[in-house]
Write a protein that holds these residues in place. Structure first.
Motif, PDB file in Angstrom:
ATOM      1  N   ALA A  58       8.646   1.303   4.742  1.00  0.00           N
ATOM      2  CA  ALA A  58       7.431   2.148   4.749  1.00  0.00           C
ATOM      3  C   ALA A  58       7.842   3.611   4.436  1.00  0.00           C
ATOM      4  N   LEU A  59       8.587   4.479   4.829  1.00  0.00           N
ATOM      5  CA  LEU A  59       9.218   5.618   4.532  1.00  0.00           C
ATOM      6  C   LEU A  59       9.028   5.718   3.021  1.00  0.00           C
ATOM      7  N   THR A  60      10.023   5.121   2.377  1.00  0.00           N
ATOM      8  CA  THR A  60      10.426   4.863   0.987  1.00  0.00           C
ATOM      9  C   THR A  60       8.988   4.821   0.161  1.00  0.00           C
ATOM     10  N   LEU A  61       8.010   3.861   0.619  1.00  0.00           N
ATOM     11  CA  LEU A  61       6.904   3.602  -0.161  1.00  0.00           C
ATOM     12  C   LEU A  61       6.103   4.816  -0.059  1.00  0.00           C
ATOM     13  N   ALA A  62       6.188   5.352   1.050  1.00  0.00           N
ATOM     14  CA  ALA A  62       5.267   6.704   1.301  1.00  0.00           C
ATOM     15  C   ALA A  62       5.748   7.855   0.446  1.00  0.00           C
ATOM     16  N   ALA A  63       7.131   8.018   0.222  1.00  0.00           N
ATOM     17  CA  ALA A  63       7.772   8.902  -0.426  1.00  0.00           C
ATOM     18  C   ALA A  63       7.399   8.710  -1.930  1.00  0.00           C
ATOM     19  N   ALA A  64       7.043   7.616  -2.484  1.00  0.00           N
ATOM     20  CA  ALA A  64       6.524   7.295  -3.686  1.00  0.00           C
ATOM     21  C   ALA A  64       5.121   7.494  -4.050  1.00  0.00           C
ATOM     22  N   GLY A  65       4.394   7.686  -3.081  1.00  0.00           N
ATOM     23  CA  GLY A  65       3.066   7.922  -3.143  1.00  0.00           C
ATOM     24  C   GLY A  65       2.147   6.756  -2.622  1.00  0.00           C
ATOM     25  N   ASP A  66       2.821   5.829  -2.047  1.00  0.00           N
ATOM     26  CA  ASP A  66       1.973   4.700  -1.722  1.00  0.00           C
ATOM     27  C   ASP A  66       1.899   4.654  -0.119  1.00  0.00           C
ATOM     28  N   GLU A  67       1.053   3.719   0.153  1.00  0.00           N
ATOM     29  CA  GLU A  67       0.955   4.035   1.889  1.00  0.00           C
ATOM     30  C   GLU A  67       1.125   2.415   2.363  1.00  0.00           C
ATOM     31  N   ALA A  68       1.891   2.514   3.538  1.00  0.00           N
ATOM     32  CA  ALA A  68       2.468   1.412   3.931  1.00  0.00           C
ATOM     33  C   ALA A  68       1.594   0.866   5.268  1.00  0.00           C
ATOM     34  N   LEU A  69       1.118  -0.213   5.352  1.00  0.00           N
ATOM     35  CA  LEU A  69       0.530  -0.459   6.826  1.00  0.00           C
ATOM     36  C   LEU A  69       1.188  -1.620   7.433  1.00  0.00           C
ATOM     37  N   SER A  70       0.846  -1.823   8.630  1.00  0.00           N
ATOM     38  CA  SER A  70       1.304  -2.936   9.482  1.00  0.00           C
ATOM     39  C   SER A  70       0.411  -3.712  10.321  1.00  0.00           C
ATOM     40  N   LEU A  71       0.931  -4.883  10.679  1.00  0.00           N
ATOM     41  CA  LEU A  71      -0.098  -5.675  11.587  1.00  0.00           C
ATOM     42  C   LEU A  71       0.731  -6.340  12.614  1.00  0.00           C
ATOM     43  N   PRO A  72       0.683  -6.275  13.834  1.00  0.00           N
ATOM     44  CA  PRO A  72       1.286  -6.892  14.531  1.00  0.00           C
ATOM     45  C   PRO A  72       1.383  -8.388  14.717  1.00  0.00           C
ATOM     46  N   ARG A  73       2.262  -9.380  14.892  1.00  0.00           N
ATOM     47  CA  ARG A  73       2.138 -10.659  14.918  1.00  0.00           C
ATOM     48  C   ARG A  73       0.975 -11.440  15.575  1.00  0.00           C
ATOM     49  N   ASP A  74       0.750 -10.585  16.912  1.00  0.00           N
ATOM     50  CA  ASP A  74      -0.487 -10.931  17.650  1.00  0.00           C
ATOM     51  C   ASP A  74      -1.839 -10.921  17.122  1.00  0.00           C
ATOM     52  N   ASP A  75      -1.929 -10.086  15.980  1.00  0.00           N
ATOM     53  CA  ASP A  75      -3.254  -9.658  15.551  1.00  0.00           C
ATOM     54  C   ASP A  75      -3.034 -10.441  14.413  1.00  0.00           C
ATOM     55  N   LEU A  76      -2.575 -11.483  13.849  1.00  0.00           N
ATOM     56  CA  LEU A  76      -2.659 -12.166  12.686  1.00  0.00           C
ATOM     57  C   LEU A  76      -3.805 -12.622  12.182  1.00  0.00           C
ATOM     58  N   ASP A  77      -4.723 -13.179  13.273  1.00  0.00           N
ATOM     59  CA  ASP A  77      -5.964 -13.804  12.763  1.00  0.00           C
ATOM     60  C   ASP A  77      -6.647 -12.603  12.383  1.00  0.00           C
ATOM     61  N   GLU A  78      -6.637 -11.368  12.496  1.00  0.00           N
ATOM     62  CA  GLU A  78      -7.402 -10.114  12.060  1.00  0.00           C
ATOM     63  C   GLU A  78      -7.026  -9.931  10.471  1.00  0.00           C
ATOM     64  N   LEU A  79      -5.960 -10.943   9.934  1.00  0.00           N
ATOM     65  CA  LEU A  79      -5.402 -10.272   8.536  1.00  0.00           C
ATOM     66  C   LEU A  79      -6.461 -10.573   7.714  1.00  0.00           C
ATOM     67  N   PRO A  80      -7.328 -11.560   7.318  1.00  0.00           N
ATOM     68  CA  PRO A  80      -8.211 -11.580   6.124  1.00  0.00           C
ATOM     69  C   PRO A  80      -9.120 -10.441   6.271  1.00  0.00           C
ATOM     70  N   GLY A  81      -9.557  -9.893   7.369  1.00  0.00           N
ATOM     71  CA  GLY A  81     -10.425  -8.853   7.685  1.00  0.00           C
ATOM     72  C   GLY A  81      -9.959  -7.429   7.526  1.00  0.00           C
ATOM     73  N   PHE A  82      -8.590  -7.424   7.821  1.00  0.00           N
ATOM     74  CA  PHE A  82      -7.528  -6.294   7.602  1.00  0.00           C
ATOM     75  C   PHE A  82      -7.540  -5.978   5.964  1.00  0.00           C
ATOM     76  N   LEU A  83      -7.475  -7.106   5.151  1.00  0.00           N
ATOM     77  CA  LEU A  83      -7.374  -7.044   3.784  1.00  0.00           C
ATOM     78  C   LEU A  83      -8.718  -6.340   3.111  1.00  0.00           C
ATOM     79  N   THR A  84      -9.640  -6.746   3.927  1.00  0.00           N
ATOM     80  CA  THR A  84     -10.862  -6.731   3.067  1.00  0.00           C
ATOM     81  C   THR A  84     -11.365  -5.085   2.832  1.00  0.00           C
ATOM     82  N   GLY A  85     -11.624  -4.549   1.665  1.00  0.00           N
ATOM     83  CA  GLY A  85     -12.042  -3.474   1.592  1.00  0.00           C
ATOM     84  C   GLY A  85     -10.838  -2.341   1.234  1.00  0.00           C
ATOM     85  N   ARG A  86      -9.693  -3.003   1.486  1.00  0.00           N
ATOM     86  CA  ARG A  86      -8.431  -2.049   1.228  1.00  0.00           C
ATOM     87  C   ARG A  86      -7.806  -2.552  -0.057  1.00  0.00           C
TER      88      ARG A  86
END
Length: 377
Positions: A58-86
């Motif tokens: 994540a730090l390396t991607l950020a240094a290249a200008g990208d953004e690194a996001l994370s999602l805990p395993r317990d919140d996996l059901d929220e993955l489709p909504g998490f990706l929407t609009g991003r």
């Protein structure tokens, strides 16, 4: 990595007239395309090594200008909504230490975790698996999933990147950001290799001969007839006796090969009276289609046999499987991952000086897929 020099030649193994294997030519990383900042979703199996590597990536991607996001395993059901609009360029799943997946049942749990992610991904996002397998079958088997996804869900452009201890996160970040078309990649000593399916020469038959043999699975009667025809002294079958078994010294040991103690009873029966154990033919679960029905007899059964023969290693060991892990097939996730585990297991045994040959049976027609993986055919 496997190549012609590393293929095992085991006595008594009949080979087909056409053979294929995965080779690993050196394929340099293409330049990172010019693109604006993007976002990456980093997921892990929550093992400490994977968590630490995800933070560094994540730090390396950020240094290249990208953004690194994370999602805990317990919140996996929220993955489709998490990706929407991003504007997510890719979803990355990082695995932990290979020692965590030495147990086949742990590897099966990993497969279910990865499938839970894949099932929640929609079109328009690429899926990457990052492993540091060290040749451990419990991680290498994920290549079977990639082969199936290439056929079943090509829009995911799923890839597996395996790296060694020398590969730092800068390499992984460049691999991800390059958006290369290769779907199976490994980094060894800072050199990038990509999988290619190639045709290879066939290996001639060598008769089995006298001695004791252990045979498992639904193809047992056919294997027993072949062994009897080549002069086997004793053949020990796992399971119920079947019609067509040869009239020879055939011993049937009932039980599930995946259950503790069954493999030991097979080996004990084979080597009774001091008879040498010449070979093992493991075909258990070859005809099974679902994960539970196939994984236990094929994968866990192979591990049980390996442990049971630690003090009495056979002269050769033949593993039989389909070729789904080589070519992919829609709906073939269970079969392909089991096949890939067995293939990696055979290589793992050979790396330790133990015999193992895998024969993968496929239909005569190949799928026409515009993938670099098939470009050498």
């Amino acid at each position: 990595m496997t190549g012609p020099a590393e293929r095992a030649l085991s006595p008594g193994v009949p080979f087909a007239t056409t053979s294929f294997e995965v080779t690993w030519p050196e394929v340099p990383l293409p330049p990172v395309p010019a693109a604006g900042p993007g976002a990456w979703l980093l997921l892990t199996d929550e093992h400490p090594a994977a968590l630490g590597r995800a933070v560094a990536l994540a730090l390396t991607l950020a240094a290249a200008g990208d953004e690194a996001l994370s999602l805990p395993r317990d919140d996996l059901d929220e993955l489709p909504g998490f990706l929407t609009g991003r504007a997510v360029r890719g979803v990355v799943f990082l695995t932990g230490s290979p020692y965590a997946y030495h147990d086949p049942e742990a590897a099966q749990e990993l497969l279910l975790s990865v499938l839970a992610v894949v099932d929640r991904l929609g079109p328009g996002v690429r899926f990457h698996l990052l492993t540091q397998s060290g040749g451990e079958p419990g991680l290498v088997f994920l290549r079977g999933l990639v082969r199936v996804l290439a056929v079943e869900r090509p829009q995911l452009r799923a890839s597996l990147v395996d790296f060694d201890a020398r590969s730092d996160v800068d390499v992984l970040a460049r691999e991800l950001r390059s958006d290369a078309s290769d779907d199976e990649v490994c980094w060894r000593h800072d050199v990038r290799y990509a999988a290619r399916l190639t045709r290879v020469p066939c290996v001639p038959d060598v008769p089995a001969g006298p001695g004791a043999y252990v045979v498992t699975g639904g193809l047992g009667p056919s294997a027993a007839r072949w062994l009897a025809d080549t002069g086997a002294t004793r053949i020990v079958l796992c399971g119920r006796p079947a019609a067509g078994s040869p009239d020879a010294d055939v011993v049937v040991i009932p039980g599930d090969i995946a259950e503790p103690g069954v493999a030991e009873r097979l080996v004990s029966a084979a080597t009774a009276d001091g008879l040498p154990l010449r070979g093992i033919v493991h075909t258990a679960g070859v005809l099974a289609d679902d994960t539970e029905a196939g994984w236990r007899p094929r994968v866990l059964g192979a591990r049980r046999l390996h442990e049971a023969t630690a003090d009495t290693p056979p002269d050769w060991w033949l593993l039989c499987s389909s070729a789904t892990a080589l070519f992919g097939a829609p709906g073939g996730t269970s079969r392909a991952t089991e096949d890939a585990w067995l293939e990696a297991f055979a290589a793992w045994r050979r790396s330790r000086g133990l015999p193992a040959t895998i024969v993968q049976v496929a239909a005569g027609r190949l799928l026409a897929l515009p993938r670099p993986y098939f470009s050498a055919l």
